[in-house]
Design an enzyme around this catalytic site. Structure first.
Site, mmCIF file in Angstrom:
data_model
loop_
_atom_site.group_PDB
_atom_site.id
_atom_site.type_symbol
_atom_site.label_atom_id
_atom_site.label_comp_id
_atom_site.label_asym_id
_atom_site.label_seq_id
_atom_site.Cartn_x
_atom_site.Cartn_y
_atom_site.Cartn_z
ATOM 1 N N GLU A 229 0.870 -1.179 0.000
ATOM 2 C CA GLU A 229 0.000 0.000 0.000
ATOM 3 C C GLU A 229 0.906 1.226 0.000
ATOM 4 O O GLU A 229 1.448 1.606 1.035
ATOM 5 C CB GLU A 229 -0.919 -0.023 1.227
ATOM 6 C CG GLU A 229 -1.901 -1.188 1.245
ATOM 7 C CD GLU A 229 -2.919 -1.116 0.125
ATOM 8 O OE1 GLU A 229 -3.146 -0.008 -0.418
ATOM 9 O OE2 GLU A 229 -3.488 -2.166 -0.223
ATOM 10 N N CYS A 263 -1.609 9.404 2.331
ATOM 11 C CA CYS A 263 -1.279 8.859 1.013
ATOM 12 C C CYS A 263 -2.339 9.170 -0.038
ATOM 13 O O CYS A 263 -2.059 9.103 -1.234
ATOM 14 C CB CYS A 263 -1.058 7.350 1.102
ATOM 15 S SG CYS A 263 -2.487 6.432 1.729
#
Length: 507
Positions: A229, A263
């Site tokens: 991720e 993110c």
């Protein structure tokens, strides 16, 4: 509840310093997994419940620990993003665990011919989770809950950057779990590197693309499957028929979540050239209204440490030195950026060129790049010429232009008119593609990520179905194969006739 105190490196008495200890923990967990066999649904739910209890019973301590790690971080923001954000994920996972565990029976028609096939979601064994510093609690416990639902044991390596949170999590884990169920590991880069080299059954990593490459390389030595991720430079496109004031309002708030250290935060925004001044004015007004003060504002999140503060400041200064238009929205009377407070004012940058570091590097701070466009095709080409982002944003109605944007770009997800809305559904997978990651989790996807879909098939027929494949081959077998291949060639030939590329004659 435990009292969180300042932790210098010498005081981290629980820190894992010996890579051999990691191997011993892994072996202990693996032997327990093999000895006890696949866990029942009740055991899996119990582990999920204890993991959530570990968080909820110690909320104040976790908030204090994360505040110490960041310096300044809003209590309300932490409760919302770190704690509230995990509740629905836990409840959804635990309530569906038993259903997800059930075997799948494909090709029911084959049962009429005496063949029974089942697909069993089987636990992998021991799952390793490496957490990031930006959401140091949520982004380890949510994948851990998915791993527990799938029947696995879990080892967690906390980020050394958020050392107080790491040590608190390690100390609490032993109160709620035996170490052969859940082990929390702390320590610096050397321990992190040793963790990636463990012969785990799956490795789940959240962090930067650069470190993700190192993690995958290390895991490959033991053929350990990985879920990565990662992040990237997430674009926004404001459509020509968008509500520009509303878009500016939502984009400003999206950029400032956790001080921009998320993110899925937007990095740059494309705005129709004819409306760029209006949009920038609205964005400027919104950001100034959000933060009439910064230095004394407890809701304004600091850069997590000096290294990240200096990196973001360097990106801004490099852009300025190379000719970009840089606008700092510091409140009157406040000198920002401030290296002591590690606070950087919201910053708008225009006229960015490809030779600037900020054109390619993920910012992870309160900075937004603004770019004009006249043709959506140029925007799509620009995005596609760069590594695929974790999420791409669109502001405007769901019309032809938006669908052209969806079909023409590649990203982990798409969100329209709202920040990170693609993550809201517990049934929807979350993950990146290319440089922004591989694999996904959340909901059933997370359960499947940490499971092996094992096919179990059998028959009680009195004759061998596949005996035809073994010699000696009689004339009927040869004729059957020849007839089947002729039929296949005829069907395929009809489908492709007239559609094959023309071959140029050779001289």
């Amino acid at each position: 509840m435990s009292q969180v105190v300042g932790l210098d490196k010498a005081d981290r008495t629980g820190e894992t310093t010996d890579p051999d200890e990691l191997v011993a923990i892994l072996e202990r967990q693996r032997q327990a997994f093999l000895r006890e066999g696949p866990a029942s649904a009740a055991v899996r739910r119990d582990r999920i419940d204890r993991l959530l209890a570990m968080v909820l019973d110690n909320i104040d301590d976790f908030v204090e620990a994360m505040s110490r790690d960041f310096g300044t971080r809003s209590r309300t923001g932490m409760l919302f993003a770190e704690i509230m954000g995990m509740l629905t994920a836990f409840e959804h996972t635990r309530s569906h665990t038993e259903r997800w565990m059930r075997p799948i029976r494909p090709n029911r028609l084959a049962r009429l011919y005496g063949i029974r096939t089942e697909i069993h979601p089987s636990p992998l064994g021991v799952v390793g989770i490496i957490g990031p510093w930006n959401f140091p609690l949520q982004l380890v416990v949510v994948p851990a809950a998915s791993a527990f639902a799938a029947g696995n044991r879990v080892m967690i390596k906390m980020s050394e950057i958020t050392a107080h949170t790491a040590e608190l999590t390690r100390s609490l884990a032993g109160r709620y779990f035996h170490q052969d169920e859940l082990a929390v590991v702390t320590g610096g880069p050397d321990i992190g590197a040793a963790f990636t080299r463990l012969p785990l059954d799956h490795l789940f990593f959240t962090g930067s693309t650069g470190v993700g490459r190192l993690v995958q390389r290390a895991a490959a030595e033991n053929l350990v499957p990985v879920t990565l991720e990662l992040g990237g430079k997430n674009p926004i496109v404001v459509g020509p028929d968008a509500d520009f004031d509303r878009a500016a309002n939502r984009i400003a708030r999206a950029r400032m979540v956790n001080g921009g250290q998320v993110c899925v935060c937007p990095d740059y925004v494309f705005v129709p050239a004819s409306r760029i001044e209006q949009f920038t004015d609205s964005l400027r007004t919104e950001l100034r209204g959000m933060f009439p003060s910064i230095l004394a504002n407890d809701d304004y999140t600091t850069s997590v440490d000096t290294a990240n503060y200096e990196r973001v400041v360097a990106l801004i200064e490099d852009a300025r030195a190379r000719g970009a238009s840089v606008e700092s929205l510091a409140p009157a009377g406040e000198e920002l950026p401030d290296p002591v407070a590690r606070k950087i004012a919201p910053t708008l940058i225009r006229d960015v060129t490809d030779d600037m570091r900020i054109a390619d590097e993920e910012v992870f701070g309160p900075v937004l790049l603004i770019k004009p466009y006249t043709d959506l095709a140029d925007v799509i080409d620009y995005i596609n010429a760069r590594p695929s982002p974790l999420v791409a944003y669109w502001f405007g109605p769901d019309r032809k232009d938006f669908r052209k944007f969806v079909d023409g770009t590649r990203s982990g997800g798409i969100a329209r008119n709202e920040f990170a809305i693609h993550m809201f559904s517990e049934n929807a997978p979350f993950g990146g593609v290319g440089n922004s990651g591989m694999g996904a989790y959340h909901g059933k996807t997370g359960f499947d990520t940490f499971s092996h879909l094992r096919t179990v098939a059998g028959t009680d027929l009195p004759f061998a179905i596949t005996g035809i494949a073994a010699p000696p081959f009689d004339r009927r077998t040869v004729q059957f194969i020849d007839l089947a291949l002729r039929a296949a060639r005829w069907r395929t030939g009809r489908r492709v006739r007239g559609r094959l590329p023309r071959r140029e004659p050779t001289s």
